[in-house]
Write a protein that holds these residues in place. Structure first.
Motif, PDB file in Angstrom:
ATOM      1  N   UNK A  35     -52.851  -8.413   8.254  1.00 13.90           N
ATOM      2  CA  UNK A  35     -51.420  -8.757   7.646  1.00 13.90           C
ATOM      3  C   UNK A  35     -50.478  -8.545   8.660  1.00 13.90           C
ATOM      4  N   UNK A  36     -50.450  -8.328   9.847  1.00 12.18           N
ATOM      5  CA  UNK A  36     -49.325  -7.912  10.713  1.00 12.18           C
ATOM      6  C   UNK A  36     -48.449  -9.095  10.872  1.00 12.18           C
ATOM      7  N   UNK A  37     -48.983 -10.239  11.072  1.00 14.64           N
ATOM      8  CA  UNK A  37     -48.081 -11.113  11.216  1.00 14.64           C
ATOM      9  C   UNK A  37     -47.103 -11.493  10.028  1.00 14.64           C
ATOM     10  N   UNK A  38     -47.722 -11.358   8.827  1.00 16.70           N
ATOM     11  CA  UNK A  38     -47.076 -11.534   7.531  1.00 16.70           C
ATOM     12  C   UNK A  38     -45.808 -10.397   7.522  1.00 16.70           C
ATOM     13  N   UNK A  39     -46.315  -9.189   8.126  1.00 18.75           N
ATOM     14  CA  UNK A  39     -45.176  -7.998   7.987  1.00 18.75           C
ATOM     15  C   UNK A  39     -44.197  -8.323   8.894  1.00 18.75           C
ATOM     16  N   UNK A  40     -44.679  -8.762  10.111  1.00 22.17           N
ATOM     17  CA  UNK A  40     -43.626  -9.014  11.354  1.00 22.17           C
ATOM     18  C   UNK A  40     -42.595 -10.276  10.778  1.00 22.17           C
ATOM     19  N   UNK A  41     -43.222 -11.234  10.332  1.00 20.84           N
ATOM     20  CA  UNK A  41     -42.490 -12.496   9.703  1.00 20.84           C
ATOM     21  C   UNK A  41     -41.392 -12.218   8.700  1.00 20.84           C
ATOM     22  N   UNK A  42     -41.471 -11.200   8.030  1.00 23.55           N
ATOM     23  CA  UNK A  42     -40.723 -10.783   7.078  1.00 23.55           C
ATOM     24  C   UNK A  42     -39.960  -9.586   7.267  1.00 23.55           C
ATOM     25  N   UNK A  43     -39.949  -9.211   8.472  1.00 25.64           N
ATOM     26  CA  UNK A  43     -39.074  -8.312   8.816  1.00 25.64           C
ATOM     27  C   UNK A  43     -38.160  -8.585  10.158  1.00 25.64           C
ATOM     28  N   UNK A  44     -38.890  -9.327  10.832  1.00 30.59           N
ATOM     29  CA  UNK A  44     -38.052  -9.561  12.046  1.00 30.59           C
ATOM     30  C   UNK A  44     -36.628  -9.882  12.161  1.00 30.59           C
ATOM     31  N   UNK A  45     -36.049 -10.337  10.859  1.00 29.86           N
ATOM     32  CA  UNK A  45     -34.978 -10.673  11.068  1.00 29.86           C
ATOM     33  C   UNK A  45     -33.851  -9.704  10.628  1.00 29.86           C
ATOM     34  N   UNK A  46     -34.397  -8.890   9.963  1.00 35.82           N
ATOM     35  CA  UNK A  46     -33.398  -7.579   9.768  1.00 35.82           C
ATOM     36  C   UNK A  46     -33.066  -6.994  10.826  1.00 35.82           C
ATOM     37  N   UNK A  47     -31.858  -6.187  10.654  1.00 33.80           N
ATOM     38  CA  UNK A  47     -31.258  -5.476  11.473  1.00 33.80           C
ATOM     39  C   UNK A  47     -31.951  -3.923  11.979  1.00 33.80           C
ATOM     40  N   UNK A  48     -32.745  -3.853  12.910  1.00 31.33           N
ATOM     41  CA  UNK A  48     -33.310  -2.311  13.011  1.00 31.33           C
ATOM     42  C   UNK A  48     -33.841  -2.393  14.354  1.00 31.33           C
ATOM     43  N   UNK A  49     -33.566  -1.050  14.931  1.00 32.15           N
ATOM     44  CA  UNK A  49     -34.172  -0.819  16.264  1.00 32.15           C
ATOM     45  C   UNK A  49     -35.321   0.191  16.063  1.00 32.15           C
ATOM     46  N   UNK A  50     -34.933   1.171  15.159  1.00 33.85           N
ATOM     47  CA  UNK A  50     -36.132   2.310  15.166  1.00 33.85           C
ATOM     48  C   UNK A  50     -36.696   2.105  13.619  1.00 33.85           C
ATOM     49  N   UNK A  51     -38.056   2.485  13.727  1.00 35.88           N
ATOM     50  CA  UNK A  51     -38.932   2.250  12.655  1.00 35.88           C
ATOM     51  C   UNK A  51     -39.619   3.496  12.311  1.00 35.88           C
ATOM     52  N   UNK A  52     -40.046   3.901  11.041  1.00 39.98           N
ATOM     53  CA  UNK A  52     -40.752   4.993  10.724  1.00 39.98           C
ATOM     54  C   UNK A  52     -41.985   4.384   9.841  1.00 39.98           C
ATOM     55  N   UNK A  53     -43.248   4.387  10.710  1.00 39.18           N
ATOM     56  CA  UNK A  53     -44.323   3.863   9.874  1.00 39.18           C
ATOM     57  C   UNK A  53     -45.045   5.250   8.951  1.00 39.18           C
ATOM     58  N   UNK A  54     -44.437   5.054   7.728  1.00 38.38           N
ATOM     59  CA  UNK A  54     -44.582   6.619   7.162  1.00 38.38           C
ATOM     60  C   UNK A  54     -45.860   6.980   6.736  1.00 38.38           C
ATOM     61  N   UNK A  55     -46.834   6.003   6.576  1.00 37.27           N
ATOM     62  CA  UNK A  55     -48.403   6.386   6.252  1.00 37.27           C
ATOM     63  C   UNK A  55     -49.171   5.620   7.220  1.00 37.27           C
ATOM     64  N   UNK A  56     -49.176   6.054   8.446  1.00 39.07           N
ATOM     65  CA  UNK A  56     -49.718   5.228   9.405  1.00 39.07           C
ATOM     66  C   UNK A  56     -51.183   4.807   9.504  1.00 39.07           C
ATOM     67  N   UNK A  57     -51.989   5.445   9.019  1.00 38.98           N
ATOM     68  CA  UNK A  57     -53.464   5.241   9.042  1.00 38.98           C
ATOM     69  C   UNK A  57     -54.277   4.852  10.269  1.00 38.98           C
ATOM     70  N   UNK A  58     -54.565   3.439  10.321  1.00 38.08           N
ATOM     71  CA  UNK A  58     -55.219   3.223  11.712  1.00 38.08           C
ATOM     72  C   UNK A  58     -54.018   3.109  12.750  1.00 38.08           C
ATOM     73  N   UNK A  59     -52.757   2.956  12.487  1.00 33.38           N
ATOM     74  CA  UNK A  59     -51.668   2.948  13.448  1.00 33.38           C
ATOM     75  C   UNK A  59     -51.536   1.653  13.756  1.00 33.38           C
ATOM     76  N   UNK A  60     -52.012   0.599  13.223  1.00 32.52           N
ATOM     77  CA  UNK A  60     -51.757  -0.645  13.822  1.00 32.52           C
ATOM     78  C   UNK A  60     -50.144  -1.307  13.400  1.00 32.52           C
ATOM     79  N   UNK A  61     -49.720  -0.759  12.089  1.00 36.97           N
ATOM     80  CA  UNK A  61     -48.380  -1.237  12.033  1.00 36.97           C
ATOM     81  C   UNK A  61     -47.412  -0.707  13.118  1.00 36.97           C
ATOM     82  N   UNK A  62     -47.284   0.625  13.234  1.00 37.26           N
ATOM     83  CA  UNK A  62     -46.746   1.182  14.221  1.00 37.26           C
ATOM     84  C   UNK A  62     -46.862   0.682  15.513  1.00 37.26           C
TER      85      UNK A  62
END
Ligand SMILES: C[S@@+](CC[C@H](N)C(=O)[O-])C[C@H]1O[C@@H](n2cnc3c(N)ncnc32)[C@H](O)[C@@H]1O
Length: 357
Positions: A35-62
């Motif tokens: 689902x990484x493309x889905x997550x990125x497609x829906x967050x890419x236009x938001x204004x952010x530089x720093x991100x917390x992956x709060x439940x990182x599991x496999x680590x792939x989202x971070x």
């Protein structure tokens, strides 16, 4: 020499190079790898530089956010997850070289027989346990935090690859389907995994941090965006990560920070209380979580067959944020994954991504 070859090779490889493809994949329950493309497609236009992956599991989202140039913090209550994130997200430079790998693999090594005695006959053969004891001892002699993370994450991956269905909820090898992964030795898996983790290391020019612990205990974090992907609670399936991965979780600290429940057949680590595993606690857990991170943009993953429902989640988010949007994605879970049920359609779900600002 053919000049065309000289010109073409770098151009093709750099143009198509996808850092994400270097991420060491795992069959982690609830992984958002697909689902990484889905997550990125829906967050890419938001204004952010720093991100917390709060439940990182496999680590792939971070890791995905790191490939997009963000400054990434990760957190998980499992040491195993924190170890993967330390090796691949926080670590931007260090790898395990050939000589170090040789040293790790070389004999003799001090071993204490702890794994052989404790888990005899449960998951692996005696010589495989001996290999784990040996490597864990050698890893303790490494002088770099990140090299240790790479080696431990690789050793955990080797155990998971060598285990039918990649989980430790049962003993013996009743699900051995003859897959090639089960025929390779644990040492071969370890060497492959070290090279995968080495290849995943890269620098995006930003600083990154790994945290380990209950998200409610995390010191307030001032990341621009917080990605929230907690265990999904449903009345029909359990979401106990420790039960599935207790062996690798214990291995990460050589069971020094883990209390084994010797009354269980699987010798699993004693259950940790989580607020995401009962109807009585899960609503308040989300409310507290959204309150904790109310200064950040919130991106929350959840699924259509879990509680809270989509409407309830929107309501919860609206208590803390003015604007809430939901994106949907049709997804199918595979075996061993959360929400999977054989013989019905319960493994076909809608994955939601709530964006709250
Ligand atoms: C759905 S998984 C995350 C999957 C991850 N996004 C991925 O793509 O691999 C949920 C994670 O939450 C972690 N977890 C459960 N309770 C937690 C808590 N109270 N604090 C921090 N992490 C927790 C579990 O260990 C598990 O790794």
């Amino acid at each position: 020499m053919n000049p065309t070859l000289l010109l073409e090779k770098p151009a093709v490889s750099w143009k198509n190079f996808d850092q994400m493809s270097q991420f060491p994949s795992t069959r982690y329950m609830g992984s958002k790898f697909k689902l990484l493309d889905f997550i990125w497609d829906n967050t890419r236009d938001l204004e952010f530089n720093s991100v917390l992956d709060a439940f990182s599991g496999s680590g792939c989202v971070g890791y995905m956010f790191k490939t997009k140039g963000k400054s990434v913090s990760t957190n998980d209550v499992l040491r195993y997850s924190a170890c993967i994130a330390s090796a691949t997200v926080e670590n931007s430079h260090e790898i395990i070289g050939d000589e170090e790998l040789e040293l790790l693999l070389s004999t003799p090594a001090k071993t204490d027989g702890f794994i052989r005695t404790t888990f005899e006959g449960l998951y692996f053969e005696e010589e495989e346990y001996h290999f784990l004891e040996k490597i864990m001892h050698k890893i303790s002699l490494l002088d770099s935090k990140y090299k240790k993370s790479i080696a431990i994450a690789a050793l955990c991956k080797a155990c998971i690859k060598k285990r039918p269905r990649g989980i430790f909820t049962y003993t013996g090898s009743r699900y051995d389907d003859g897959r090639k992964d089960l025929r390779l030795s644990i040492e071969e898996h370890f060497m492959n995994a070290v090279s995968e983790f080495n290849e995943a290391v890269f620098d995006n020019g930003q600083k990154h941090q790994t945290f380990f612990g209950d998200i409610f205990d995390l010191q307030k974090n001032d990341c621009d965006l917080v990605y929230i992907d907690p265990p999904y609670f449903s009345l029909r399936s359990d979401n106990d990560y420790l039960r599935r991965y207790h062996f690798v979780e214990g291995l990460c600290s050589y069971w020094r920070s883990a209390e084994i429940d010797f009354s269980t057949k699987t010798k699993k680590i004693k259950k940790q209380v989580t607020r995401f595993d009962s109807r009585q606690t899960v609503y308040k857990a989300f409310d507290d979580l959204f309150a904790k991170f109310h200064d950040s943009i919130l991106a929350v993953s959840y699924s259509s067959n879990s509680i809270p429902t989509k409407e309830e989640m929107i309501e919860l988010l609206k208590r803390h944020k003015r604007c809430v949007k939901v994106e949907e994605f049709d997804h199918k879970y595979s075996f061993g994954n959360q929400n999977h049920k054989i013989g019905n359609n319960a493994n076909s779900v809608k994955e939601y991504l709530f964006i709250a600002q």
